[in-house]
Design a protein around this motif. Structure first.
Motif, short mmCIF file in Angstrom:
data_model
loop_
_atom_site.label_atom_id
_atom_site.label_comp_id
_atom_site.label_asym_id
_atom_site.label_seq_id
_atom_site.Cartn_x
_atom_site.Cartn_y
_atom_site.Cartn_z
N SER A 130 40.01 37.40 24.88
CA SER A 130 39.57 36.19 24.45
C SER A 130 40.55 35.05 25.47
CB SER A 130 40.32 35.88 22.98
OG SER A 130 39.83 34.27 22.57
N GLY A 131 39.74 34.20 25.87
CA GLY A 131 40.26 33.12 27.00
C GLY A 131 40.61 33.46 28.27
N LEU A 132 40.08 34.91 28.60
CA LEU A 132 40.23 35.29 29.93
C LEU A 132 39.82 34.21 31.22
CD1 LEU A 132 40.51 37.94 31.90
CD2 LEU A 132 38.07 38.14 31.70
N GLU A 133 40.60 34.14 32.06
CA GLU A 133 40.14 33.22 33.17
C GLU A 133 40.12 34.15 34.44
OE1 GLU A 133 39.21 30.07 33.19
OE2 GLU A 133 39.60 29.85 31.22
N ILE A 134 39.07 34.02 35.30
CA ILE A 134 38.91 34.71 36.55
C ILE A 134 38.80 33.80 37.80
CG2 ILE A 134 37.59 36.34 37.59
CD1 ILE A 134 36.80 37.66 35.19
N GLU A 135 39.57 34.13 38.78
CA GLU A 135 39.33 33.28 39.92
C GLU A 135 39.24 34.27 41.20
OE1 GLU A 135 42.62 30.84 41.01
OE2 GLU A 135 42.83 30.13 38.59
N ILE A 136 38.04 33.79 41.99
CA ILE A 136 38.08 34.50 43.02
C ILE A 136 38.21 33.87 44.19
CG2 ILE A 136 36.05 35.60 44.66
CD1 ILE A 136 36.40 37.09 41.82
N GLU A 137 38.87 34.66 45.16
CA GLU A 137 39.38 33.99 46.40
C GLU A 137 39.24 34.94 47.74
OE1 GLU A 137 43.51 33.83 45.13
OE2 GLU A 137 43.33 32.00 44.24
N ASN A 138 39.25 34.26 48.93
CA ASN A 138 39.29 34.78 50.00
C ASN A 138 38.25 35.82 50.12
OD1 ASN A 138 40.48 35.24 52.62
ND2 ASN A 138 41.77 36.87 51.97
N MET A 139 37.12 35.45 49.91
CA MET A 139 35.81 36.32 50.20
C MET A 139 35.46 36.41 51.48
SD MET A 139 33.10 35.28 47.19
CE MET A 139 33.12 33.65 47.44
#
Length: 129
Positions: free
Chosen positions: A67-76
């Motif tokens: 619950s409330g998970l945040e995911i950030e993707i960087e530096n592809m």
């Protein structure tokens, strides 16, 4: 945007929604699972290995579990690309409310199906130090 980078972002948006929202409809899980090749394989951050059946079982039982998970993707970064697929690396930051964020480095191998759809073929994750 490169179609493989877009796939990284789109898939993780579905993962965040499916795992992080208890109210997410089953269609979110089905859409997510439809992105993986029937020959998919994965090495997770703990060293565990999953195939398509294992991945499917994991996602089907984990709806709303974070619950409330945040995911950030960087530096592809595009490591390699051919007429049949690509290899992409990226950094993934996950955070649950009130907890420290975790960072992992991921390498994804993609293949194109007969219709040209990008499919996840292999994923290798390594926890950041």
């Amino acid at each position: 945007m490169n179609r493989y980078f877009q796939e990284v972002l789109d898939a993780h948006q579905l993962i965040r929604r499916w795992l992080g929202e208890a109210s997410a409809p089953q269609e979110v899980c089905e859409s997510l699972l439809g992105r993986f090749s029937s020959a998919f394989s994965m090495v997770g951050i703990s060293g565990n290995r999953l195939d398509t059946a294992g991945l499917s079982a994991f996602f089907r039982t984990q709806g709303g579990a974070k619950s409330g998970l945040e995911i950030e993707i960087e530096n592809m970064q595009l490591v390699a690309e051919s007429a049949t697929g690509a290899v992409v690396t990226y950094q993934e930051r996950q955070q649950l409310p009130g907890q420290n964020a975790t960072l992992r480095y991921s390498t994804a191998v993609y293949e194109l199906d007969e219709g040209g759809k990008v499919m996840w073929r292999h994923l290798h994750e390594t926890a950041a130090a």
